[in-house]
Design an enzyme around this catalytic site. Structure first.
Site, PDB file in Angstrom:
ATOM      1  N   ASN A   5      53.798  38.360  52.981  1.00  0.00           N
ATOM      2  CA  ASN A   5      53.246  37.014  52.791  1.00  0.00           C
ATOM      3  C   ASN A   5      51.727  37.116  52.931  1.00  0.00           C
ATOM      4  O   ASN A   5      51.200  37.218  54.033  1.00  0.00           O
ATOM      5  CB  ASN A   5      53.831  36.060  53.842  1.00  0.00           C
ATOM      6  CG  ASN A   5      53.206  34.681  53.741  1.00  0.00           C
ATOM      7  OD1 ASN A   5      52.484  34.373  52.786  1.00  0.00           O
ATOM      8  ND2 ASN A   5      53.464  33.830  54.722  1.00  0.00           N
ATOM      9  N   TRP A   6      51.076  37.072  51.788  1.00  0.00           N
ATOM     10  CA  TRP A   6      49.614  37.246  51.805  1.00  0.00           C
ATOM     11  C   TRP A   6      48.879  36.002  52.283  1.00  0.00           C
ATOM     12  O   TRP A   6      47.677  36.037  52.480  1.00  0.00           O
ATOM     13  CB  TRP A   6      49.120  37.604  50.398  1.00  0.00           C
ATOM     14  CG  TRP A   6      49.258  39.048  50.082  1.00  0.00           C
ATOM     15  CD1 TRP A   6      49.992  39.977  50.756  1.00  0.00           C
ATOM     16  CD2 TRP A   6      48.619  39.741  49.002  1.00  0.00           C
ATOM     17  NE1 TRP A   6      49.863  41.198  50.159  1.00  0.00           N
ATOM     18  CE2 TRP A   6      49.029  41.089  49.083  1.00  0.00           C
ATOM     19  CE3 TRP A   6      47.766  39.357  47.976  1.00  0.00           C
ATOM     20  CZ2 TRP A   6      48.596  42.056  48.178  1.00  0.00           C
ATOM     21  CZ3 TRP A   6      47.333  40.312  47.073  1.00  0.00           C
ATOM     22  CH2 TRP A   6      47.741  41.647  47.170  1.00  0.00           C
ATOM     23  N   LYS A   7      49.579  34.881  52.396  1.00  0.00           N
ATOM     24  CA  LYS A   7      48.928  33.614  52.768  1.00  0.00           C
ATOM     25  C   LYS A   7      47.731  33.380  51.829  1.00  0.00           C
ATOM     26  O   LYS A   7      47.793  33.722  50.666  1.00  0.00           O
ATOM     27  CB  LYS A   7      48.532  33.630  54.245  1.00  0.00           C
ATOM     28  CG  LYS A   7      49.697  34.055  55.138  1.00  0.00           C
ATOM     29  CD  LYS A   7      49.459  33.828  56.584  1.00  0.00           C
ATOM     30  CE  LYS A   7      50.696  34.269  57.360  1.00  0.00           C
ATOM     31  NZ  LYS A   7      50.630  33.990  58.766  1.00  0.00           N
ATOM     32  N   HIS A  93      57.047  27.032  56.172  1.00  0.00           N
ATOM     33  CA  HIS A  93      56.213  27.899  57.013  1.00  0.00           C
ATOM     34  C   HIS A  93      55.467  27.043  58.033  1.00  0.00           C
ATOM     35  O   HIS A  93      55.002  25.955  57.722  1.00  0.00           O
ATOM     36  CB  HIS A  93      55.226  28.697  56.158  1.00  0.00           C
ATOM     37  CG  HIS A  93      54.615  29.828  56.926  1.00  0.00           C
ATOM     38  ND1 HIS A  93      53.620  29.624  57.858  1.00  0.00           N
ATOM     39  CD2 HIS A  93      54.896  31.149  56.946  1.00  0.00           C
ATOM     40  CE1 HIS A  93      53.311  30.790  58.411  1.00  0.00           C
ATOM     41  NE2 HIS A  93      54.066  31.724  57.879  1.00  0.00           N
ATOM     42  N   GLU A  95      52.587  27.144  59.258  1.00  0.00           N
ATOM     43  CA  GLU A  95      51.205  26.745  58.939  1.00  0.00           C
ATOM     44  C   GLU A  95      51.210  25.478  58.092  1.00  0.00           C
ATOM     45  O   GLU A  95      50.383  24.595  58.257  1.00  0.00           O
ATOM     46  CB  GLU A  95      50.493  27.901  58.219  1.00  0.00           C
ATOM     47  CG  GLU A  95      50.139  29.015  59.202  1.00  0.00           C
ATOM     48  CD  GLU A  95      50.143  30.407  58.596  1.00  0.00           C
ATOM     49  OE1 GLU A  95      50.284  30.546  57.365  1.00  0.00           O
ATOM     50  OE2 GLU A  95      50.008  31.379  59.380  1.00  0.00           O
ATOM     51  N   GLU A 161      60.107  32.643  62.889  1.00  0.00           N
ATOM     52  CA  GLU A 161      58.735  33.037  63.201  1.00  0.00           C
ATOM     53  C   GLU A 161      58.220  32.160  64.350  1.00  0.00           C
ATOM     54  O   GLU A 161      57.798  31.021  64.121  1.00  0.00           O
ATOM     55  CB  GLU A 161      57.823  32.825  61.990  1.00  0.00           C
ATOM     56  CG  GLU A 161      58.205  33.638  60.775  1.00  0.00           C
ATOM     57  CD  GLU A 161      57.040  33.771  59.804  1.00  0.00           C
ATOM     58  OE1 GLU A 161      56.571  34.900  59.617  1.00  0.00           O
ATOM     59  OE2 GLU A 161      56.598  32.753  59.237  1.00  0.00           O
ATOM     60  N   GLY A 167      50.012  35.841  63.820  1.00  0.00           N
ATOM     61  CA  GLY A 167      48.590  36.184  63.802  1.00  0.00           C
ATOM     62  C   GLY A 167      47.983  36.405  65.175  1.00  0.00           C
ATOM     63  O   GLY A 167      46.765  36.507  65.309  1.00  0.00           O
ATOM     64  N   SER A 204      53.311  38.785  63.763  1.00  0.00           N
ATOM     65  CA  SER A 204      52.568  39.976  64.227  1.00  0.00           C
ATOM     66  C   SER A 204      53.343  41.289  64.094  1.00  0.00           C
ATOM     67  O   SER A 204      53.162  42.203  64.898  1.00  0.00           O
ATOM     68  CB  SER A 204      52.101  39.791  65.677  1.00  0.00           C
ATOM     69  OG  SER A 204      51.163  38.737  65.746  1.00  0.00           O
ATOM     70  N   GLY A 226      49.565  39.429  58.157  1.00  0.00           N
ATOM     71  CA  GLY A 226      48.360  40.259  58.175  1.00  0.00           C
ATOM     72  C   GLY A 226      48.592  41.725  57.806  1.00  0.00           C
ATOM     73  O   GLY A 226      47.829  42.301  57.016  1.00  0.00           O
TER      74      GLY A 226
HETATM   75  P1  13P Z   1      51.396  37.678  60.869  1.00  0.00           P
HETATM   76  O1  13P Z   1      52.239  38.889  60.520  1.00  0.00           O
HETATM   77  O2  13P Z   1      49.985  37.811  60.371  1.00  0.00           O
HETATM   78  O3  13P Z   1      51.509  37.332  62.294  1.00  0.00           O
HETATM   79  O4  13P Z   1      52.010  36.454  60.040  1.00  0.00           O
HETATM   80  C1  13P Z   1      53.360  36.198  60.122  1.00  0.00           C
HETATM   81  C2  13P Z   1      53.699  35.159  59.136  1.00  0.00           C
HETATM   82  O5  13P Z   1      53.355  34.002  59.328  1.00  0.00           O
HETATM   83  C3  13P Z   1      54.398  35.572  57.923  1.00  0.00           C
HETATM   84  O6  13P Z   1      54.875  34.486  57.229  1.00  0.00           O
END
Ligand code: 13P
Length: 244
Positions: A5-7, A93, A95, A161, A167, A204, A226
């Site tokens: 997931n590149w966000k 998600h 976020e 998650e 993150g 993470s 990440g």
């Molecule tokens: P990180 O691996 O950067 O913590 O992100 C997890 C995430 O939100 C994947 O959707």
């Protein structure tokens, strides 16, 4: 399965380099276990590279809009995502739940939009640090899962998650991951959804933690943020988990 997931990261040139790197490092059978979710504006290019270079990786979108709200300026529905080459879509998600206040009603409409186009849903759930500290993890997760009961879904997965692990460099304790995954599986199974494929973990995850997490009972895959941006690190995660 390994989901990158590149966000809101990356560029077209990074995407091309990343896909070339994956093609060189992972054989086709390992590529079939990978799903790349780049920003939606790069899906079309990703799809072209995948076809041209004959990669076996799949594509997913990070978001979808309900198809029943029209007109909707800026909206992108399931049919559009499909045309761009997405087979999967991430819904719920944390976020987006937090920033855009996405709650059960809207998320149900998003599930419907995905289901209309046979997109495979990766449905994200997770508790905040405060909820965890107050001992509310399971009740929060059950509330988030509730909308799956009424949704008509094609093959779908749930991604657990913990919000505080995203993150932050902190992953949940292995025992907790195993226990929570078991409870999620039991809850979703109680909805009698034959198309439920299992629970993924995210938060993470990197090449040093992935093997232990993926070896836990009930963890069917990883949702990687990440650490998925660097092709080498992402491939290391995939390769590490295929050693005996
Ligand atoms: P990180 O691996 O950067 O913590 O992100 C997890 C995430 O939100 C994947 O959707």
């Amino acid at each position: 399965m390994f989901i990158a997931n590149w966000k809101m990261n990356g560029s077209q040139s990074m995407l091309v380099r990343w896909l070339e790197g994956v093609n060189k490092t992972l054989d086709k059978s390992l590529q079939t276990k990978c799903i790349l979710c780049p920003p939606v504006c790069f899906l079309s290019e990703a799809s072209k590279v995948i076809k041209k270079e004959k990669l076996s990786i799949s594509l997913g979108a990070q978001n979808i809009d309900p198809s029943n709200i029209s007109p909707l300026t800026g909206g992108i529905d399931g049919a559009m995502l499909k045309e761009l080459g997405a087979e999967y879509v991430v819904i719920g998600h944390s976020e987006r739940r937090k920033v855009f206040k996405e709650e059960n009603q809207l998320l149900s409409e998003k599930l419907e939009s995905a289901s209309k186009e046979d997109l495979r849903v990766i449905f994200c759930i997770g508790e905040s640090l405060k909820e965890k500290e107050e001992g509310k993890t399971i009740s929060v997760l059950k509330k988030q899962l509730e909308i799956l009961n009424d949704a008509e879904l094609n093959n779908f997965t749930v991604a657990y998650e913990p919000v505080w692990a995203i993150g932050s460099g902190e992953t949940a304790k292995l025992d907790d991951i195993e226990d929570i995954h078991r409870q999620i599986v039991d809850e979703v199974r109680s909805f009698k959804k034959e198309s439920f494929l299992g629970v993924f973990y995210g938060g993470s995850v990197d090449s040093s933690s992935s093997r232990q997490i993926l070896s836990l009972k009930g963890v069917q895959g990883l949702l990687i943020g990440g650490a998925s941006l660097e092709c080498e690190e992402f491939c290391n995660i995939v390769l590490t988990n295929n050693q005996n």
